[in-house]
Design a protein around this motif. Structure first.
Motif, PDB file in Angstrom:
ATOM      1  N   LEU A 191       0.829  -1.205   0.000  1.00 23.27           N
ATOM      2  CA  LEU A 191       0.000   0.000   0.000  1.00 23.27           C
ATOM      3  C   LEU A 191       0.863   1.254   0.000  1.00 23.27           C
ATOM      4  O   LEU A 191       0.572   2.220  -0.728  1.00 23.27           O
ATOM      5  CB  LEU A 191      -0.906  -0.013   1.228  1.00 23.27           C
ATOM      6  N   LEU A 192       1.929   1.255   0.807  1.00 26.92           N
ATOM      7  CA  LEU A 192       2.832   2.399   0.843  1.00 26.92           C
ATOM      8  C   LEU A 192       3.489   2.628  -0.505  1.00 26.92           C
ATOM      9  O   LEU A 192       3.659   3.770  -0.951  1.00 26.92           O
ATOM     10  CB  LEU A 192       3.899   2.182   1.932  1.00 26.92           C
ATOM     11  N   ASN A 193       3.882   1.535  -1.143  1.00 31.21           N
ATOM     12  CA  ASN A 193       4.508   1.654  -2.468  1.00 31.21           C
ATOM     13  C   ASN A 193       3.529   2.245  -3.479  1.00 31.21           C
ATOM     14  O   ASN A 193       3.895   3.075  -4.319  1.00 31.21           O
ATOM     15  CB  ASN A 193       4.998   0.288  -2.945  1.00 31.21           C
ATOM     16  N   GLY A 196       3.093   5.843  -2.692  1.00 31.10           N
ATOM     17  CA  GLY A 196       4.299   6.549  -3.126  1.00 31.10           C
ATOM     18  C   GLY A 196       4.294   6.781  -4.625  1.00 31.10           C
ATOM     19  O   GLY A 196       4.672   7.854  -5.109  1.00 31.10           O
ATOM     20  N   SER A 197       3.828   5.762  -5.371  1.00 31.52           N
ATOM     21  CA  SER A 197       3.758   5.890  -6.826  1.00 31.52           C
ATOM     22  C   SER A 197       2.761   6.968  -7.230  1.00 31.52           C
ATOM     23  O   SER A 197       3.007   7.770  -8.139  1.00 31.52           O
ATOM     24  CB  SER A 197       3.359   4.543  -7.433  1.00 31.52           C
ATOM     25  N   THR A 198       1.607   6.992  -6.513  1.00 34.89           N
ATOM     26  CA  THR A 198       0.585   7.997  -6.796  1.00 34.89           C
ATOM     27  C   THR A 198       1.112   9.404  -6.525  1.00 34.89           C
ATOM     28  O   THR A 198       0.886  10.344  -7.308  1.00 34.89           O
ATOM     29  CB  THR A 198      -0.661   7.744  -5.931  1.00 34.89           C
ATOM     30  N   GLN A 201       3.381  10.470  -9.224  1.00 39.87           N
ATOM     31  CA  GLN A 201       2.639  10.876 -10.422  1.00 39.87           C
ATOM     32  C   GLN A 201       2.054  12.276 -10.264  1.00 39.87           C
ATOM     33  O   GLN A 201       2.085  13.097 -11.199  1.00 39.87           O
ATOM     34  CB  GLN A 201       1.522   9.869 -10.690  1.00 39.87           C
ATOM     35  N   MET A 202       1.503  12.560  -9.056  1.00 41.48           N
ATOM     36  CA  MET A 202       0.940  13.881  -8.806  1.00 41.48           C
ATOM     37  C   MET A 202       2.020  14.954  -8.861  1.00 41.48           C
ATOM     38  O   MET A 202       1.805  16.046  -9.414  1.00 41.48           O
ATOM     39  CB  MET A 202       0.253  13.900  -7.445  1.00 41.48           C
ATOM     40  N   ASN A 203       3.170  14.654  -8.286  1.00 38.98           N
ATOM     41  CA  ASN A 203       4.289  15.603  -8.332  1.00 38.98           C
ATOM     42  C   ASN A 203       4.736  15.868  -9.766  1.00 38.98           C
ATOM     43  O   ASN A 203       5.071  17.007 -10.143  1.00 38.98           O
ATOM     44  CB  ASN A 203       5.466  15.081  -7.506  1.00 38.98           C
ATOM     45  N   ALA A 204       4.720  14.798 -10.555  1.00 37.10           N
ATOM     46  CA  ALA A 204       5.118  14.952 -11.966  1.00 37.10           C
ATOM     47  C   ALA A 204       4.133  15.850 -12.709  1.00 37.10           C
ATOM     48  O   ALA A 204       4.526  16.703 -13.527  1.00 37.10           O
ATOM     49  CB  ALA A 204       5.189  13.582 -12.632  1.00 37.10           C
TER      50      ALA A 204
END
Length: 260
Positions: A191-193, A196-198, A201-204
């Motif tokens: 879940l953390l991974n 973290g991926s989400t 993506q938002m930061n990108a």
């Protein structure tokens, strides 16, 4: 001597012998009760002999009448019985007899060692301790009537086995708990991974949005921005290209007119 007094006096001695040698305390007590008639028999009174053991004891011997059996038929004979200085010696001699047996059969009574009271009662008779065919049932009756089995101790080997089984069960429970915790950890880590991926993506996307903003107002949008500011509908001129395009269209449509 009353029954409870007899048991209270003899039980500690019988229990100690069981702890050391494995002769069931219930058997020792039941035999002493039966053979000595609660310590009132002539043999016990004269010789401190609780178990009717024949021969010569630490304090010599006494000759007494005794009942023997041929099959189911009883008969009376005179016999020499061991004499002791006290009950403790009598119990000790009883234990030695069970441990050592006789010259011809040194292991004849070993079936009673660390046995349950019913097995012990039958094994002592089967070994030839008494000829009365009802001897085992008499012993068992006394043990159950007076709850003498409460003085029996567990076999150290059996006790050790039970402890091992208990430890094994606890270990299995611990392993199962660790397995469940491992699964929960793996699920949480997944879940953390994912989170973290989400976030990445938002930061990108935010970075992309920031990157799409021009450093200053494009020349082609300056008239619209100035008009909007003069009309006091815009304070901060910073924005994206789409923002400048919309402002330009609105300006051309005549939406921004300065107040007079």
């Amino acid at each position: 001597m009353k029954p409870f007094e007899f048991i209270a006096k003899l039980a500690p001695i019988a229990t100690q012998d069981m702890r050391q040698y494995g002769v069931p305390a219930s058997l020792t007590l039941a035999q002493a009760i039966l053979e000595s008639n609660w310590g009132t028999s002539g043999l016990t009174q004269k010789a401190n002999n609780l178990f009717g053991i024949k021969g010569t004891g630490p304090a010599g011997s006494v000759t007494m009448q005794t009942t023997e059996y041929r099959g189911q038929t009883p008969y009376t004979v005179s016999a020499q019985f061991r004499k002791y200085n006290g009950w403790h010696e009598s119990v000790t001699d009883h234990t030695k007899l069970i441990l050592n047996g006789t010259r011809d059969k040194p292991m004849r009574y070993h079936g009673v060692l660390w046995a349950d009271y019913k097995t012990a009662a039958n094994e002592i008779w089967r070994g030839g301790y008494a000829t009365d065919p009802k001897y085992p049932s008499k012993l068992i009756s006394l043990i159950e009537q007076h709850s003498l089995y409460q003085y029996d101790l567990p076999n150290p080997k059996e006790e050790e086995r039970m402890k091992i089984e208990q430890l094994t069960t606890e270990l299995q429970k611990t392993q199962e708990q660790m397995r469940q915790l491992s699964e929960q950890y793996a699920s949480s880590l997944k879940l953390l991974n994912e989170q973290g991926s989400t976030i990445k993506q938002m930061n990108a996307r935010l970075t992309a949005v920031e990157a799409s903003k021009p450093a200053k107002v494009p020349a082609w949008a300056e008239p619209a921005i100035h008009a909007a500011q003069e009309a006091k509908v815009l304070n901060d001129p910073a924005g994206s290209y789409d923002f400048y395009r919309i402002m330009t269209v609105l300006h051309r449509l005549g939406f921004f007119k300065a107040d007079k």
